[in-house]
Each structure stands twice: as structure tokens, then as C-alpha cells.
Scaffold this motif. Structure first.
Motif, PDB file in Angstrom:
ATOM      1  N   UNK A   6       0.802  -1.209   0.009  1.00 14.30           N
ATOM      2  CA  UNK A   6       0.000   0.085  -0.030  1.00 14.30           C
ATOM      3  C   UNK A   6       0.811   1.502  -0.021  1.00 14.30           C
ATOM      4  N   UNK A   7       2.198   1.287  -0.075  1.00 15.34           N
ATOM      5  CA  UNK A   7       2.901   2.447  -0.222  1.00 15.34           C
ATOM      6  C   UNK A   7       3.277   2.752  -1.609  1.00 15.34           C
ATOM      7  N   UNK A   8       3.706   3.797  -1.786  1.00 17.12           N
ATOM      8  CA  UNK A   8       4.308   4.178  -3.096  1.00 17.12           C
ATOM      9  C   UNK A   8       5.418   3.362  -3.757  1.00 17.12           C
ATOM     10  N   UNK A   9       6.093   2.911  -2.653  1.00 15.90           N
ATOM     11  CA  UNK A   9       7.066   1.757  -3.425  1.00 15.90           C
ATOM     12  C   UNK A   9       6.467   0.695  -4.110  1.00 15.90           C
ATOM     13  N   UNK A  10       5.140   0.479  -4.027  1.00 14.74           N
ATOM     14  CA  UNK A  10       4.598  -0.683  -4.668  1.00 14.74           C
ATOM     15  C   UNK A  10       4.356  -0.227  -6.134  1.00 14.74           C
ATOM     16  N   UNK A  11       4.496   1.219  -6.303  1.00 13.72           N
ATOM     17  CA  UNK A  11       4.394   1.794  -7.663  1.00 13.72           C
ATOM     18  C   UNK A  11       5.738   1.900  -8.370  1.00 13.72           C
ATOM     19  N   UNK A  79       6.350   9.853  -3.330  1.00 15.93           N
ATOM     20  CA  UNK A  79       5.947   9.771  -2.369  1.00 15.93           C
ATOM     21  C   UNK A  79       4.166   9.349  -2.307  1.00 15.93           C
ATOM     22  N   UNK A  80       3.940   9.102  -1.127  1.00 11.42           N
ATOM     23  CA  UNK A  80       2.364   8.814  -1.225  1.00 11.42           C
ATOM     24  C   UNK A  80       2.058   7.361  -0.817  1.00 11.42           C
ATOM     25  N   UNK A  81       0.768   6.977  -1.155  1.00 14.72           N
ATOM     26  CA  UNK A  81       0.285   5.607  -1.132  1.00 14.72           C
ATOM     27  C   UNK A  81       0.283   4.876  -2.364  1.00 14.72           C
ATOM     28  N   UNK A  82      -0.208   3.729  -2.402  1.00 11.52           N
ATOM     29  CA  UNK A  82      -0.455   3.165  -3.575  1.00 11.52           C
ATOM     30  C   UNK A  82      -1.628   3.285  -4.554  1.00 11.52           C
ATOM     31  N   UNK A  83      -2.627   4.178  -3.788  1.00 11.42           N
ATOM     32  CA  UNK A  83      -3.634   4.656  -4.250  1.00 11.42           C
ATOM     33  C   UNK A  83      -3.355   6.082  -4.814  1.00 11.42           C
ATOM     34  N   UNK A  84      -2.586   7.111  -4.238  1.00 12.03           N
ATOM     35  CA  UNK A  84      -2.261   8.486  -4.637  1.00 12.03           C
ATOM     36  C   UNK A  84      -0.686   8.468  -4.561  1.00 12.03           C
ATOM     37  N   UNK A  85      -0.146   8.679  -5.599  1.00 10.17           N
ATOM     38  CA  UNK A  85       1.229   8.644  -5.567  1.00 10.17           C
ATOM     39  C   UNK A  85       1.720  10.031  -6.090  1.00 10.17           C
ATOM     40  N   UNK A  86       2.904  10.849  -5.892  1.00  8.45           N
ATOM     41  CA  UNK A  86       3.322  11.943  -6.359  1.00  8.45           C
ATOM     42  C   UNK A  86       4.683  11.323  -6.827  1.00  8.45           C
ATOM     43  N   UNK A  87       4.850  11.719  -8.256  1.00  9.79           N
ATOM     44  CA  UNK A  87       6.159  11.384  -8.635  1.00  9.79           C
ATOM     45  C   UNK A  87       6.992  12.558  -9.232  1.00  9.79           C
ATOM     46  N   UNK A 158      -5.847  21.117  -6.512  1.00  9.76           N
ATOM     47  CA  UNK A 158      -5.116  19.850  -6.132  1.00  9.76           C
ATOM     48  C   UNK A 158      -6.053  19.267  -5.488  1.00  9.76           C
ATOM     49  N   UNK A 159      -6.475  17.980  -5.928  1.00  8.49           N
ATOM     50  CA  UNK A 159      -7.449  17.219  -5.190  1.00  8.49           C
ATOM     51  C   UNK A 159      -7.009  16.998  -3.619  1.00  8.49           C
ATOM     52  N   UNK A 160      -8.333  17.185  -2.914  1.00  5.23           N
ATOM     53  CA  UNK A 160      -8.011  17.280  -1.321  1.00  5.23           C
ATOM     54  C   UNK A 160      -7.523  15.863  -0.807  1.00  5.23           C
ATOM     55  N   UNK A 161      -7.779  14.976  -1.455  1.00  5.52           N
ATOM     56  CA  UNK A 161      -7.060  13.624  -1.032  1.00  5.52           C
ATOM     57  C   UNK A 161      -5.691  13.393  -1.109  1.00  5.52           C
ATOM     58  N   UNK A 162      -5.371  14.308  -1.989  1.00  8.96           N
ATOM     59  CA  UNK A 162      -3.817  14.309  -2.302  1.00  8.96           C
ATOM     60  C   UNK A 162      -3.051  15.087  -1.010  1.00  8.96           C
ATOM     61  N   UNK A 163      -3.684  15.851  -0.590  1.00  7.12           N
ATOM     62  CA  UNK A 163      -3.402  16.690   0.774  1.00  7.12           C
ATOM     63  C   UNK A 163      -3.177  15.906   2.021  1.00  7.12           C
ATOM     64  N   UNK A 164      -3.542  14.410   1.912  1.00  4.32           N
ATOM     65  CA  UNK A 164      -3.391  13.616   3.057  1.00  4.32           C
ATOM     66  C   UNK A 164      -2.175  12.927   2.855  1.00  4.32           C
ATOM     67  N   UNK A 165      -1.425  13.005   1.738  1.00  2.00           N
ATOM     68  CA  UNK A 165      -0.227  12.247   1.410  1.00  2.00           C
ATOM     69  C   UNK A 165       1.116  12.714   2.245  1.00  2.00           C
TER      70      UNK A 165
END
Length: 168
Positions: A6-11, A79-87, A158-165
Motif C-alpha cells: 500500500x505504499x508508493x514503493x509498490x508503484x 511519495x504517497x500511497x499505492x492509491x495516490x502517488x506523487x512522482x 489540487x485534489x483534497x485527497x492528495x493533501x493527506x499524502x
């Protein structure tokens, strides 16, 4: 190093496809939804809100390819999660006039399972504008985005959900 699911490392392995010219197309064909909503934020010739993958590729990547030997990306950070990733990436290309094309990119990506369904992309406006105006295209140009589509890229928040990353 053992990563929790579930981490961005999965991506990471997905985005590493962008690092080689021979696998850039695989990234887009296998991991970007056909119905992706892709916004290129800024005030440059490629800025705008693209409604699907084909529109995005024709309006951006193909524009760069028509002026260079192709574009790959040097992955700098994720950075981020598997659902929301900043590259964060550096573009790697040589323009047809021999000069480097190396803009910095930041993509805020939202995934649905293993497909990217939404992206807000930020790129070095000056470098993009310079390439598009300096180097003639070797291909037929697709229709440019409408003024409304370009304006949408400047209004997109910027989407609100990305603010939680969490930022690392």
C-alpha cells in the motif's frame, strides 16, 4: 528493504518503465487507463485538461517526440500511497536541433487498482515552450486544445485527497 503493502514503493517498478525509451509506451499502454483525466497545469503550449489517454498522448508526448528522438524520465522521488502517488522526474531527451530537452516533472497520480485514472502534471513551462517554438515538428500536428481546455488547467485545484499524502 521490506516495504509494507500500500505504499508508493509498490508503484516504483511501474514508474521505472519511464526510464527507458523502449518501455515508455508500455507504461502508458499497461498502466494508464484509456479514460484517464490528465491535466497539464501551466501556461505553455501543452497545458490543458485532456479527457482520455489518446487525447493526452497526441497533445503532449507525441508533440515532444515530433521534435526529439523520444522522451524518457529519470525518476527522482516518489511519495504517497499505492492509491495516490506523487512522482518527481527529470525529462531526458535530445531535441532534433541537438539541444537537451530536460524539463522537471511532478505528477500527482490517482490509481484505481493498477491503472492511473487521474493525473495533475506540472512541468517546467519555459523548457516546454522553448522546445515547441524553437524546434519544428516532423509530424502532422493534432488539433490544439481549445481555449476552454487550456483555461481548465489553470483552474484545476489540487485534489483534497492528495493533501493527506505524507511527505518524506
Amino acid at each position: 528493504m521490506n516495504q509494507q503493502p500500500g505504499t508508493c514503493e509498490d508503484r516504483r517498478q511501474i514508474f521505472e518503465l519511464l526510464g527507458d525509451l523502449s518501455t515508455v509506451d508500455k507504461f502508458f499502454s499497461d498502466f494508464v487507463s484509456d479514460s484517464v483525466k490528465w491535466t497539464m497545469v501551466g501556461r505553455h503550449p501543452l497545458a490543458g485538461h485532456y479527457q482520455n489517454k489518446r487525447e493526452f498522448l497526441d497533445g503532449t508526448l507525441e508533440q515532444v517526440r515530433a521534435r526529439s528522438g523520444g522522451l524518457s524520465f529519470d525518476l527522482k522521488a516518489m511519495y504517497g500511497t499505492a492509491e495516490q502517488t506523487i512522482v518527481i522526474m527529470q525529462g531526458v531527451a535530445s531535441a532534433n536541433d541537438g539541444n537537451a530537452y530536460d524539463p522537471f516533472y511532478v505528477w500527482l497520480c490517482r490509481f484505481d487498482e493498477d491503472k492511473i485514472v487521474e493525473v495533475q502534471a506540472y512541468v517546467d513551462t519555459h523548457v516546454v515552450t522553448d522546445l515547441i517554438h524553437r524546434v519544428p515538428s516532423t509530424r502532422e500536428e493534432p488539433s490544439p486544445l481549445t481555449a476552454a481546455q487550456q483555461a481548465e488547467s489553470r483552474r484545476t485545484a489540487v485534489p483534497d485527497a492528495l493533501g493527506s499524502i505524507p511527505v518524506h
